[in-house]
Design a protein around this motif. Structure first.
Motif, PDB file in Angstrom:
ATOM      1  N   PRO A   1      15.866  -1.963  15.583  1.00  0.00           N
ATOM      2  CA  PRO A   1      15.921  -0.534  15.212  1.00  0.00           C
ATOM      3  C   PRO A   1      16.434  -0.311  13.789  1.00  0.00           C
ATOM      4  N   LYS A   2      17.438  -1.070  13.385  1.00  0.00           N
ATOM      5  CA  LYS A   2      17.973  -0.913  12.024  1.00  0.00           C
ATOM      6  C   LYS A   2      16.951  -1.383  10.988  1.00  0.00           C
ATOM      7  N   LEU A   3      16.237  -2.469  11.301  1.00  0.00           N
ATOM      8  CA  LEU A   3      15.198  -2.950  10.389  1.00  0.00           C
ATOM      9  C   LEU A   3      14.081  -1.930  10.230  1.00  0.00           C
ATOM     10  N   ILE A   4      13.686  -1.319  11.329  1.00  0.00           N
ATOM     11  CA  ILE A   4      12.631  -0.301  11.266  1.00  0.00           C
ATOM     12  C   ILE A   4      13.069   0.864  10.397  1.00  0.00           C
ATOM     13  N   SER A   5      14.301   1.319  10.592  1.00  0.00           N
ATOM     14  CA  SER A   5      14.827   2.416   9.782  1.00  0.00           C
ATOM     15  C   SER A   5      14.869   2.045   8.302  1.00  0.00           C
ATOM     16  N   LEU A   6      15.367   0.860   8.013  1.00  0.00           N
ATOM     17  CA  LEU A   6      15.435   0.390   6.633  1.00  0.00           C
ATOM     18  C   LEU A   6      14.047   0.324   6.003  1.00  0.00           C
ATOM     19  N   CYS A   7      13.116  -0.301   6.692  1.00  0.00           N
ATOM     20  CA  CYS A   7      11.775  -0.485   6.134  1.00  0.00           C
ATOM     21  C   CYS A   7      11.034   0.839   5.985  1.00  0.00           C
ATOM     22  N   ARG A   8      11.242   1.764   6.902  1.00  0.00           N
ATOM     23  CA  ARG A   8      10.608   3.083   6.766  1.00  0.00           C
ATOM     24  C   ARG A   8      11.105   3.811   5.524  1.00  0.00           C
ATOM     25  N   SER A   9      12.367   3.572   5.151  1.00  0.00           N
ATOM     26  CA  SER A   9      12.891   4.231   3.949  1.00  0.00           C
ATOM     27  C   SER A   9      12.195   3.707   2.695  1.00  0.00           C
TER      28      SER A   9
ATOM     29  N   LEU B   1       1.701   4.576   3.164  1.00  0.00           N
ATOM     30  CA  LEU B   1       2.359   3.272   3.237  1.00  0.00           C
ATOM     31  C   LEU B   1       3.145   3.088   4.537  1.00  0.00           C
ATOM     32  N   ALA B   2       3.112   4.079   5.426  1.00  0.00           N
ATOM     33  CA  ALA B   2       3.939   4.048   6.624  1.00  0.00           C
ATOM     34  C   ALA B   2       3.668   2.826   7.494  1.00  0.00           C
ATOM     35  N   TYR B   3       2.435   2.391   7.574  1.00  0.00           N
ATOM     36  CA  TYR B   3       2.113   1.229   8.407  1.00  0.00           C
ATOM     37  C   TYR B   3       2.755  -0.049   7.862  1.00  0.00           C
ATOM     38  N   ASP B   4       3.070  -0.087   6.577  1.00  0.00           N
ATOM     39  CA  ASP B   4       3.684  -1.270   5.987  1.00  0.00           C
ATOM     40  C   ASP B   4       5.104  -1.511   6.501  1.00  0.00           C
ATOM     41  N   ALA B   5       5.767  -0.476   6.965  1.00  0.00           N
ATOM     42  CA  ALA B   5       7.126  -0.651   7.486  1.00  0.00           C
ATOM     43  C   ALA B   5       7.116  -1.587   8.689  1.00  0.00           C
ATOM     44  N   GLU B   6       6.198  -1.394   9.593  1.00  0.00           N
ATOM     45  CA  GLU B   6       6.112  -2.269  10.763  1.00  0.00           C
ATOM     46  C   GLU B   6       5.737  -3.687  10.352  1.00  0.00           C
ATOM     47  N   ASP B   7       4.837  -3.808   9.385  1.00  0.00           N
ATOM     48  CA  ASP B   7       4.483  -5.140   8.878  1.00  0.00           C
ATOM     49  C   ASP B   7       5.707  -5.840   8.293  1.00  0.00           C
ATOM     50  N   ALA B   8       6.531  -5.096   7.577  1.00  0.00           N
ATOM     51  CA  ALA B   8       7.725  -5.672   6.969  1.00  0.00           C
ATOM     52  C   ALA B   8       8.716  -6.142   8.040  1.00  0.00           C
ATOM     53  N   VAL B   9       8.854  -5.367   9.092  1.00  0.00           N
ATOM     54  CA  VAL B   9       9.747  -5.765  10.183  1.00  0.00           C
ATOM     55  C   VAL B   9       9.220  -7.034  10.846  1.00  0.00           C
ATOM     56  N   GLN B  10       7.926  -7.078  11.094  1.00  0.00           N
ATOM     57  CA  GLN B  10       7.341  -8.267  11.719  1.00  0.00           C
ATOM     58  C   GLN B  10       7.517  -9.506  10.826  1.00  0.00           C
ATOM     59  N   GLU B  11       7.309  -9.331   9.530  1.00  0.00           N
ATOM     60  CA  GLU B  11       7.486 -10.445   8.594  1.00  0.00           C
ATOM     61  C   GLU B  11       8.946 -10.908   8.571  1.00  0.00           C
TER      62      GLU B  11
ATOM     63  N   ALA C   1      19.203 -10.722   8.115  1.00  0.00           N
ATOM     64  CA  ALA C   1      17.970 -10.013   8.477  1.00  0.00           C
ATOM     65  C   ALA C   1      17.734  -8.819   7.554  1.00  0.00           C
ATOM     66  N   ILE C   2      18.787  -8.102   7.247  1.00  0.00           N
ATOM     67  CA  ILE C   2      18.655  -6.944   6.351  1.00  0.00           C
ATOM     68  C   ILE C   2      18.274  -7.391   4.944  1.00  0.00           C
ATOM     69  N   ARG C   3      18.872  -8.458   4.464  1.00  0.00           N
ATOM     70  CA  ARG C   3      18.537  -8.981   3.132  1.00  0.00           C
ATOM     71  C   ARG C   3      17.069  -9.419   3.091  1.00  0.00           C
ATOM     72  N   ILE C   4      16.636 -10.116   4.128  1.00  0.00           N
ATOM     73  CA  ILE C   4      15.232 -10.549   4.184  1.00  0.00           C
ATOM     74  C   ILE C   4      14.315  -9.339   4.220  1.00  0.00           C
ATOM     75  N   ALA C   5      14.652  -8.338   5.028  1.00  0.00           N
ATOM     76  CA  ALA C   5      13.816  -7.141   5.139  1.00  0.00           C
ATOM     77  C   ALA C   5      13.691  -6.423   3.802  1.00  0.00           C
ATOM     78  N   LYS C   6      14.800  -6.292   3.085  1.00  0.00           N
ATOM     79  CA  LYS C   6      14.753  -5.655   1.766  1.00  0.00           C
ATOM     80  C   LYS C   6      13.807  -6.414   0.838  1.00  0.00           C
ATOM     81  N   ASN C   7      13.929  -7.731   0.831  1.00  0.00           N
ATOM     82  CA  ASN C   7      13.072  -8.538  -0.040  1.00  0.00           C
ATOM     83  C   ASN C   7      11.599  -8.448   0.363  1.00  0.00           C
ATOM     84  N   VAL C   8      11.328  -8.429   1.653  1.00  0.00           N
ATOM     85  CA  VAL C   8       9.947  -8.286   2.131  1.00  0.00           C
ATOM     86  C   VAL C   8       9.386  -6.934   1.700  1.00  0.00           C
ATOM     87  N   CYS C   9      10.170  -5.883   1.856  1.00  0.00           N
ATOM     88  CA  CYS C   9       9.717  -4.541   1.461  1.00  0.00           C
ATOM     89  C   CYS C   9       9.432  -4.481  -0.040  1.00  0.00           C
TER      90      CYS C   9
END
Length: 93
Positions: A14-22, A29-39, A61-69
């Motif tokens: 849930p936190k990753l989804i929130s972060l990536c949606r931001s 680009l909204a669909y990319d948030a889910e892709d970023a979480v999956q990655e 996980a948060i650091r990786i998510a930021k970098n993926v985004c």
């Protein structure tokens, strides 16, 4: 090991989804948030045997998510203002 990973992934998702949606706040680009979480989860899975070395693993996980985004935004050719705004929103995370 797999149960530990599943517990971490379920707790942090849930936190990753929130972060990536931001990062992908524009509708096109909204669909990319889910892709970023999956990655992000895939990358965590690939190092699951070493997650004990990272305390807490959620921070990794948060650091990786930021970098993926950021990588996805760069590939999409997004304006720097959008990227800078997203980074500022989560600078304290």
């Amino acid at each position: 090991m797999q149960d530990d990973f599943q517990h971490i992934a379920t707790a942090i998702r849930p936190k990753l989804i929130s972060l990536c949606r931001s990062f992908f706040d524009r509708q096109e680009l909204a669909y990319d948030a889910e892709d970023a979480v999956q990655e992000t989860l895939l990358r965590l899975w690939q190092i699951r045997d070493r997650l004990d070395n990272y305390q807490p693993p959620e921070a990794l996980a948060i650091r990786i998510a930021k970098n993926v985004c950021i990588d996805l935004l760069k590939r999409a050719g997004t304006q720097h203002e959008t990227l800078d705004g997203a980074l500022c929103a989560f600078a304290g995370t």
